[in-house]
Design a protein around this motif. Structure first.
Motif, PDB file in Angstrom:
ATOM      1  N   UNK A 151      -5.620  -5.819 -14.488  1.00  0.00           N
ATOM      2  CA  UNK A 151      -4.853  -5.576 -15.714  1.00  0.00           C
ATOM      3  C   UNK A 151      -3.383  -6.001 -15.560  1.00  0.00           C
ATOM      4  N   UNK A 152      -3.178  -7.157 -14.955  1.00  0.00           N
ATOM      5  CA  UNK A 152      -1.822  -7.609 -14.648  1.00  0.00           C
ATOM      6  C   UNK A 152      -0.921  -7.623 -15.875  1.00  0.00           C
ATOM      7  N   UNK A 153      -1.493  -8.016 -16.998  1.00  0.00           N
ATOM      8  CA  UNK A 153      -0.680  -8.156 -18.208  1.00  0.00           C
ATOM      9  C   UNK A 153      -0.119  -6.809 -18.670  1.00  0.00           C
ATOM     10  N   UNK A 154      -0.748  -5.727 -18.227  1.00  0.00           N
ATOM     11  CA  UNK A 154      -0.316  -4.407 -18.686  1.00  0.00           C
ATOM     12  C   UNK A 154       0.670  -3.721 -17.740  1.00  0.00           C
ATOM     13  N   UNK A 155       0.985  -4.371 -16.642  1.00  0.00           N
ATOM     14  CA  UNK A 155       1.897  -3.722 -15.697  1.00  0.00           C
ATOM     15  C   UNK A 155       3.266  -3.548 -16.355  1.00  0.00           C
ATOM     16  N   UNK A 156       3.741  -2.306 -16.454  1.00  0.00           N
ATOM     17  CA  UNK A 156       5.006  -2.094 -17.158  1.00  0.00           C
ATOM     18  C   UNK A 156       6.195  -2.690 -16.404  1.00  0.00           C
ATOM     19  N   UNK A 157       7.215  -3.032 -17.182  1.00  0.00           N
ATOM     20  CA  UNK A 157       8.410  -3.660 -16.628  1.00  0.00           C
ATOM     21  C   UNK A 157       9.082  -2.779 -15.578  1.00  0.00           C
ATOM     22  N   UNK A 158       9.079  -1.456 -15.804  1.00  0.00           N
ATOM     23  CA  UNK A 158       9.781  -0.617 -14.814  1.00  0.00           C
ATOM     24  C   UNK A 158       9.023  -0.558 -13.486  1.00  0.00           C
ATOM     25  N   UNK A 159       7.699  -0.747 -13.537  1.00  0.00           N
ATOM     26  CA  UNK A 159       6.955  -0.776 -12.282  1.00  0.00           C
ATOM     27  C   UNK A 159       7.252  -2.071 -11.517  1.00  0.00           C
ATOM     28  N   UNK A 160       7.380  -3.117 -12.282  1.00  0.00           N
ATOM     29  CA  UNK A 160       7.718  -4.401 -11.691  1.00  0.00           C
ATOM     30  C   UNK A 160       9.095  -4.312 -11.013  1.00  0.00           C
ATOM     31  N   UNK A 161      10.019  -3.633 -11.712  1.00  0.00           N
ATOM     32  CA  UNK A 161      11.358  -3.458 -11.157  1.00  0.00           C
ATOM     33  C   UNK A 161      11.320  -2.616  -9.878  1.00  0.00           C
ATOM     34  N   UNK A 162      10.449  -1.607  -9.904  1.00  0.00           N
ATOM     35  CA  UNK A 162      10.264  -0.746  -8.734  1.00  0.00           C
ATOM     36  C   UNK A 162       9.837  -1.592  -7.529  1.00  0.00           C
ATOM     37  N   UNK A 163       8.927  -2.519  -7.767  1.00  0.00           N
ATOM     38  CA  UNK A 163       8.460  -3.368  -6.677  1.00  0.00           C
ATOM     39  C   UNK A 163       9.546  -4.348  -6.212  1.00  0.00           C
ATOM     40  N   UNK A 164      10.235  -4.967  -7.165  1.00  0.00           N
ATOM     41  CA  UNK A 164      11.265  -5.947  -6.807  1.00  0.00           C
ATOM     42  C   UNK A 164      12.399  -5.264  -6.032  1.00  0.00           C
ATOM     43  N   UNK A 165      12.824  -4.105  -6.511  1.00  0.00           N
ATOM     44  CA  UNK A 165      13.880  -3.386  -5.797  1.00  0.00           C
ATOM     45  C   UNK A 165      13.415  -2.959  -4.418  1.00  0.00           C
ATOM     46  N   UNK A 166      12.134  -2.570  -4.332  1.00  0.00           N
ATOM     47  CA  UNK A 166      11.566  -2.190  -3.037  1.00  0.00           C
ATOM     48  C   UNK A 166      11.557  -3.368  -2.071  1.00  0.00           C
ATOM     49  N   UNK A 167      11.154  -4.520  -2.553  1.00  0.00           N
ATOM     50  CA  UNK A 167      11.156  -5.732  -1.726  1.00  0.00           C
ATOM     51  C   UNK A 167      12.564  -6.002  -1.206  1.00  0.00           C
ATOM     52  N   UNK A 168      13.506  -5.874  -2.121  1.00  0.00           N
ATOM     53  CA  UNK A 168      14.899  -6.158  -1.781  1.00  0.00           C
ATOM     54  C   UNK A 168      15.383  -5.244  -0.657  1.00  0.00           C
ATOM     55  N   UNK A 169      15.058  -3.955  -0.793  1.00  0.00           N
ATOM     56  CA  UNK A 169      15.538  -3.001   0.206  1.00  0.00           C
ATOM     57  C   UNK A 169      14.777  -3.116   1.517  1.00  0.00           C
ATOM     58  N   UNK A 170      13.471  -3.173   1.422  1.00  0.00           N
ATOM     59  CA  UNK A 170      12.650  -3.151   2.631  1.00  0.00           C
ATOM     60  C   UNK A 170      12.839  -4.396   3.490  1.00  0.00           C
ATOM     61  N   UNK A 171      12.939  -5.543   2.852  1.00  0.00           N
ATOM     62  CA  UNK A 171      12.949  -6.781   3.623  1.00  0.00           C
ATOM     63  C   UNK A 171      14.327  -7.434   3.707  1.00  0.00           C
ATOM     64  N   UNK A 172      15.358  -6.688   3.331  1.00  0.00           N
ATOM     65  CA  UNK A 172      16.720  -7.201   3.485  1.00  0.00           C
ATOM     66  C   UNK A 172      16.966  -8.434   2.649  1.00  0.00           C
ATOM     67  N   UNK A 226       0.835  -1.209   0.000  1.00  0.00           N
ATOM     68  CA  UNK A 226       0.000   0.000   0.000  1.00  0.00           C
ATOM     69  C   UNK A 226       0.862   1.249   0.000  1.00  0.00           C
ATOM     70  N   UNK A 227       1.892   1.215   0.818  1.00  0.00           N
ATOM     71  CA  UNK A 227       2.803   2.345   0.910  1.00  0.00           C
ATOM     72  C   UNK A 227       3.473   2.596  -0.453  1.00  0.00           C
ATOM     73  N   UNK A 228       3.955   1.530  -1.078  1.00  0.00           N
ATOM     74  CA  UNK A 228       4.643   1.648  -2.369  1.00  0.00           C
ATOM     75  C   UNK A 228       3.715   2.218  -3.439  1.00  0.00           C
ATOM     76  N   UNK A 229       2.469   1.729  -3.459  1.00  0.00           N
ATOM     77  CA  UNK A 229       1.516   2.195  -4.460  1.00  0.00           C
ATOM     78  C   UNK A 229       1.141   3.652  -4.181  1.00  0.00           C
ATOM     79  N   UNK A 230       1.069   3.980  -2.882  1.00  0.00           N
ATOM     80  CA  UNK A 230       0.781   5.357  -2.486  1.00  0.00           C
ATOM     81  C   UNK A 230       1.874   6.310  -2.948  1.00  0.00           C
ATOM     82  N   UNK A 231       3.119   5.881  -2.827  1.00  0.00           N
ATOM     83  CA  UNK A 231       4.264   6.695  -3.229  1.00  0.00           C
ATOM     84  C   UNK A 231       4.301   6.915  -4.737  1.00  0.00           C
ATOM     85  N   UNK A 232       3.917   5.875  -5.436  1.00  0.00           N
ATOM     86  CA  UNK A 232       4.118   5.905  -6.880  1.00  0.00           C
ATOM     87  C   UNK A 232       3.123   4.914  -7.483  1.00  0.00           C
ATOM     88  N   UNK A 233       2.046   5.463  -8.095  1.00  0.00           N
ATOM     89  CA  UNK A 233       1.036   4.522  -8.572  1.00  0.00           C
ATOM     90  C   UNK A 233       1.303   4.132 -10.022  1.00  0.00           C
TER      91      UNK A 233
END
Ligand code: GDP
Length: 374
Positions: free
Chosen positions: A332-353, A295-302
């Motif tokens: 609309x999962x199929x339309x999620x852009x690659x850079x948004x996916x990267x944003x989430x993966x990098x966020x997971x990496x940082x937030x959860x160590x 929720x926080x991530x989507x709030x920061x950057x939708x």
């Protein structure tokens, strides 16, 4: 000296010979249980004499087998179990609870890399014994399947790379690795140390092996060996780090340990890194925490609008570990852009160590997994 039990094998057709007596006497000096095994017993007549003679060795009754024909294996298994006090297979207590698979048992480690980067030297340095021979000759690594030792209380099992080494050297293909052997080693392991040479860091073959490890979902640690030969360490490290960022973005934050297998410098730091990488690779994030973070991530950057409608990430859950895998339910999962996916993966990496581990993110179309219950 390291074993729990010895099988002394005699040739029943040849009968007891002087060398058998020699080994029997020699073995008695060690405080180890010994099972005398009379092989080549498929022809019954020949066995009787040898079995009777076997008593003379003072090691108890011989177990008659035929290795070639697979006869007597049940008796041999029973004899082994009787000496080491283990229950034979099939008789374990079915009530006994399985230990949690992730952190129980030894950490399975593989060491891979091109020929001559110093894998064997490193293994010798790690286990502190000359178990593997190194040198210029072809195919001299002993064909051990695994070596166990303990590092700061953590049991480590090293899966040998002998097959890889032998083939690479014997066939003289110094510039070509056998992908099949490397892959087999990697699949056997949980953490893979990729050894590279400080004088040719991360060249094409090194990267190819790194990608194999990542594709197989193993935890990867990079060991830069022969660091004793580097004259400008700061500059060398800087260019290496840049190279990794560009070539291996899937494992951002990967542990890099510079060391010298020859002088044993920082060899222990490598194993610290291995243990840390294993922990990360096994990590699990509880679902409520994950969704608060989402929720926080989507709030920061939708996510962007698609056809005038917004893509909505709804719900995330960790669907696996070793390596960490997440599923995101999303309209609309199929339309999620690659850079948004990267944003989430990098966020997971940082937030959860989760540095240095491949992270898998699967997208699922849907409101959330409980949509049907609405
Ligand atoms: P492998 O083929 O990867 O198992 O490589 P080896 O362990 O056989 O090492 C290849 C050569 O590199 C040998 O001559 C080693 O003595 C040398 N070597 C290994 N580690 C080091 C190191 O840390 N520093 C230096 N200078 N030489 C090393």
């Amino acid at each position: 000296k390291d074993c729990d039990l010895v099988l002394l094998v005699i040739d029943a057709r040849a009968g007891i010979v002087a060398l058998d007596r020699h080994f029997a006497d020699w073995l008695r000096r060690f405080d180890k249980p010994v099972v005398l095994v009379a092989n080549k017993c498929e022809a019954r007549g020949t066995a009787a004499g040898a079995l009777a003679e076997g008593w003379g060795l003072g090691l108890g009754e011989a177990v008659a087998i035929s290795a070639e024909h697979g006869e007597g294996m049940g008796e041999l298994r029973d004899a082994i179990a009787a000496r080491i006090g283990a229950s034979p297979p099939g008789e374990e207590n079915p009530e006994a609870e399985e230990p949690p698979a992730a952190l129980a048992g030894p950490l399975k480690l593989a060491i891979v890399g091109r020929p001559n980067v110093g894998k064997s030297t490193l293994v010798n340095a790690l286990i502190g014994e000359e178990r593997m021979l190194t040198g210029p000759e072809a195919g001299i690594t002993r064909d051990a399947i695994a070596v166990d030792w303990t590092h700061k209380g953590r049991a480590i099992r090293l899966v040998d790379t002998a097959g890889l080494r032998r083939r690479a050297k014997v066939e003289g293909k110094l510039e070509r690795l056998s992908t099949g052997d490397t892959l087999r080693t990697i699949r056997f392991a949980e953490v893979v140390v990729l050894v590279v040479d400080s004088e040719q860091m991360l060249e094409k073959q090194d990267l190819a092996i790194a990608r194999l490890v990542i594709d197989e979902g193993r935890a990867l640690v990079l060991a830069v060996n022969k660091w004793d030969l580097v004259t400008e360490p700061a500059a060398a490290l800087k260019s290496l780090v840049r190279r990794i960022e560009v070539s291996l973005p899937q494992v951002k934050g990967i542990k890099v340990v510079t060391l010298s297998a020859l002088t044993r410098q920082r060899v222990h730091a490598l194993i610290d890194a291995v243990v840390a990488a294993h922990k990360v690779w096994n990590k699990k994030v509880p679902t409520p925490i994950l969704n608060r973070w989402l929720q926080h991530m989507v709030g920061q950057h939708s996510p962007p609008l698609v056809g005038g409608r917004r893509i909505k990430p709804r719900y995330m859950t960790q669907t696996g570990a070793r390596p960490p895998a997440f599923t995101l339910f999303c309209s609309k999962a199929a339309d999620l852009p690659e850079d948004y996916r990267r944003y989430l993966v990098n966020g997971l990496r940082e937030q959860f160590g989760l540095p240095g581990t491949p992270i898998r993110l699967t997208l699922r179309q849907g409101e959330n997994p409980f949509a049907g219950k609405k």
